[in-house]
Design a protein around this motif. Sequence first.
Motif, PDB file in Angstrom:
ATOM      1  N   ASP A   7     107.763  29.585  40.362  1.00  0.00           N
ATOM      2  CA  ASP A   7     107.582  30.207  39.051  1.00  0.00           C
ATOM      3  C   ASP A   7     107.543  29.114  37.985  1.00  0.00           C
ATOM      4  O   ASP A   7     107.654  27.930  38.288  1.00  0.00           O
ATOM      5  N   GLU A   8     107.389  29.505  36.744  1.00  0.00           N
ATOM      6  CA  GLU A   8     107.131  28.506  35.707  1.00  0.00           C
ATOM      7  C   GLU A   8     108.299  27.550  35.498  1.00  0.00           C
ATOM      8  O   GLU A   8     108.134  26.471  34.931  1.00  0.00           O
ATOM      9  N   SER A  34     102.549  30.257  35.795  1.00  0.00           N
ATOM     10  CA  SER A  34     102.948  31.320  34.885  1.00  0.00           C
ATOM     11  C   SER A  34     101.720  32.135  34.512  1.00  0.00           C
ATOM     12  O   SER A  34     100.594  31.653  34.579  1.00  0.00           O
ATOM     13  N   ASN A  86     110.877  37.353  39.694  1.00  0.00           N
ATOM     14  CA  ASN A  86     109.934  36.410  39.099  1.00  0.00           C
ATOM     15  C   ASN A  86     108.658  36.269  39.937  1.00  0.00           C
ATOM     16  O   ASN A  86     107.961  35.272  39.877  1.00  0.00           O
ATOM     17  N   LYS A 119     103.870  24.994  39.495  1.00  0.00           N
ATOM     18  CA  LYS A 119     104.671  25.908  38.684  1.00  0.00           C
ATOM     19  C   LYS A 119     103.711  26.812  37.935  1.00  0.00           C
ATOM     20  O   LYS A 119     102.991  26.374  37.059  1.00  0.00           O
TER      21      LYS A 119
END
Length: 881
Positions: free
Chosen positions: A522-523, A567, A534, A565
């Motif tokens: 994830d971010e 998003s 997430n 990463k």
Amino acid sequence: MSKVLQSRINPSEYENEIYEKWLTSKIFHADEKSSKPPFTIVIPPPNVTGSLHLGHALDCTLQDILSRYHRLNGYEVLWQPGTDHAGIATQNIVEKELIKEGTSKNEIGREKFIERVWKWKEESGNNIINQLKKLGCSCDWDRLRFTMDDGLSDSVKTVFVKLYNEGLIYRSNYMVNWCVRCNTAISDLEVEFAETDDFMYHLRYPINDGSGDYVEVATTRPETFFADTAVAINANDERHQNLKGKSVILPIVNRVIPVIEDDFVDTEFGTGIVKITPAHDPNDFVVGKTHNLEMPQCIDLNGKITVGTADEFDGLDRYDARKKVVEKFRELSLLGEIVPLKHNVGKCYRCSTTIEPMISLQWFVDVKDMAKEAVKSVKNGDMRIVPSTWDNTFYDWMNNIRDWCISRQIWWGHRIPAYYCDDCNEIMVSVDTVTKCSKCGSSNIRQETDVLDTWFSSALWPFSTLGFPEETETLKKFYPTSVLVTGFDILFFWVVRMMMMGLKVMDKAPFKDIYLHALVRDEHGNKMSKSKGNVIDPLVTIEEYGADALRFTLTILAAQGRDIKLSVNRIEGYRNFINKIWNASRFVLMNCDDVALENKAELDLSKLVYEDKWILMQLETACKKVAKAMTNYSFNEAANELYQFFWLNFCDFYLEIIKPRLHSGDEDEKRIAINTAKYVIEKSMIALHPFIPFITEHLYGKFTDAETICFEEYPSNLDFKFDDESFMVQSAIDIINSIRNIRGEHNIAPSKGIEVFFEATDPKLNIMIETLSKMIKNIAKVDDIITDRKPDTEAVTVIGTGYKVMVVLDDLINIEDEIARLEKELKTLEKDHNIYGGKLKNENYLAKAKADIIEKDKEKFEEICSKMKTIKDTLVGLKSK
RNA sequence: GGACGCUUAGCUCAGCUGGGAGAGCAACGGCCUUACAAGCCGUGGGUCGCAGGUUCAAUCCCUGCAGCGUUCACCA
């Protein structure tokens, strides 16, 4: 299809339709009879139980990029798809279903159970395949394989028999990792260690010499003491010399066991006395072997205690037994301290149940020599691991490899092709079903009930899918494969086993390159998990932003050796890029006449103007960089190159610059401009197609009458020779930026025309300004460029390389501010002046640096000097006012 | 404990064989300019983790240190 486009992109309007078109026209079909050079990728087969997650999405996007890229480069591409039966995982799912229905696998029996799993596979096994299609994967779906289909089962049997006959597969009683829930052995790799809070229990065993003394052993697993067959000391341990040759009495069961001496006992650790339980501990097993100890078991296959001599414990769960054993020792006053302890406990990777080390009769592959061959292949370059940072890990693991336990006591999988004669105990291994003993002729034969580790069949995947054991045309054409793309997490599970099997069975490494990509997080860099909430679901993302946006995002973020990463924000950003492509195309389409749209753009080089030549050079450079990046699997660089080229150079600059030509009313001028734009778009679509296949196919169809973009020629061999023109335009861009800078800094309304004074300090630029003034005026909204006189009032000045531009403002400029600004700029230049000036005075530098570097630095220095002079002159002028 | 990797702008990261510190996003200022406001133009922001070394020259090569991470092996 209409040629008119809406201003906002809506991928769902065309993605499915395009994919259907590809399927019906068999674009992805690989022809084994083709004369083109082969390019083969086998997909890492997703589990039939699987549902598409971002790991698959990344993995398959990269494979699809490679497949499509090679198709565009003239290869006969086979991207071989398929799914894995995933033994334990699948069995667990169906077992759970049965339990929900109030029955169980044991109740319905093996045959019915397997039928049930097949039924489940037919119904839901293709989910993931359909999801891959949403992503745009260009697999040859006609060749879809499954690790349990007939052909692959033949492969498995053939290889098993071959290895058995060569003595590389053997059956042995050995210590294995046993999952008491799955009721099967699993391999070392399938055990995951988890840090666990536990206790170290000190137990006292009375010494068997009537002295009343005892030895104290420390253990985390008191329940195994029933199966102790010795206690061990280190012969050199000063403290325990008195124990040599003695024996101790196991409490409760009152069994006498010897004290033995072994170097493996660490004198520094604990009491220096170790209880030895050969049947339930891997280290103790080794000790047991060397000292010829008996190896009784006290825990059964379900994790329950079995000790004939202590009935009250029999049948207890191993953890309940632990409590009870401790209690019993306490009652007997034989319990020492209980110390809290953090240590790693092995768990089953499928169900997280704590593994029980257990001695059992299992099948193994002796992999030592095969591992050596694989290492050799990597060392001599037959196989290349990318990125090479994995080489050491690979070597290390291969050099310490242990035999591979391949038998599993489950039902779903390839049943081991071994047969036992109940009359004479002969073991027969055969591809064909055995009904009669080859030794005694008895028909009292039964087949091995164990099945093979799932990874055994996947190890054969690069050739089993291509037709092995038959020598098919497909196998000849497409084996060995070109590259394997997968996550590093299954390097040992899968990749090295394919290497070993490929070399062993086919005599050739199964692939040339192995590209190992990172994980998607994830971010914030956390693992995605349902419990954390997430998770980004690729299917939802595709629904909202389109497959192209997801693919492009994953690709541009996929730098080697680093986790991705991700998003939603990022995906949205690259969706905007797709939208940009859409709108640029829309613009060009609007300006094309119908005739132009029926054919591919042909350039008439003699008619091109400066900016046309410039954009063509930019296109050429970008495509060459992409081609270079692709040979190194630098997907992110390739994607970024195209992103920058298309958005900044083509859209922001070129399309803006040609607008006056489009509106000039001169049809010829318009045609040349729009034709160049169309040419660049067509080539850009091809260049981008591997990365974002849907929109490029869709738009290409609007610009040309081509059936598909998939087999066009990748534009990596463009060779325009427009360096001079390109340089001129580049200078003009500098000047435009200078003017824009003045506008921006002084808030001159974009709609307001201005007068610009231009002064070249480099004479070459005088020619340029004359030639390109129209362009500059247009794009920078300049009414007039004045070169023959200076402004008569104070002006804002920007100093560029070889020139300065001045703009007189309506309002008086603040002379103080202007002076301050220029002085600041002068200061930065002075710094550079010192650096480069110092360098050029340094004799060591002049003597040792390469000539071209010195040349470059000299030019730079002169440029700095010239700029400084211009600024100083300007300052003198300003200060005198 | 072994091995490997990472540390560069507020955030996420590029920077591939040493010679110009970059992108995207975020921030700030200005624009409804007839392809696109999912857009356009402009601006600011970094002793490239710390300390040494090699070199004419180090974000890049070497050594040490610190922090973070991955992985393998796991001692009763």
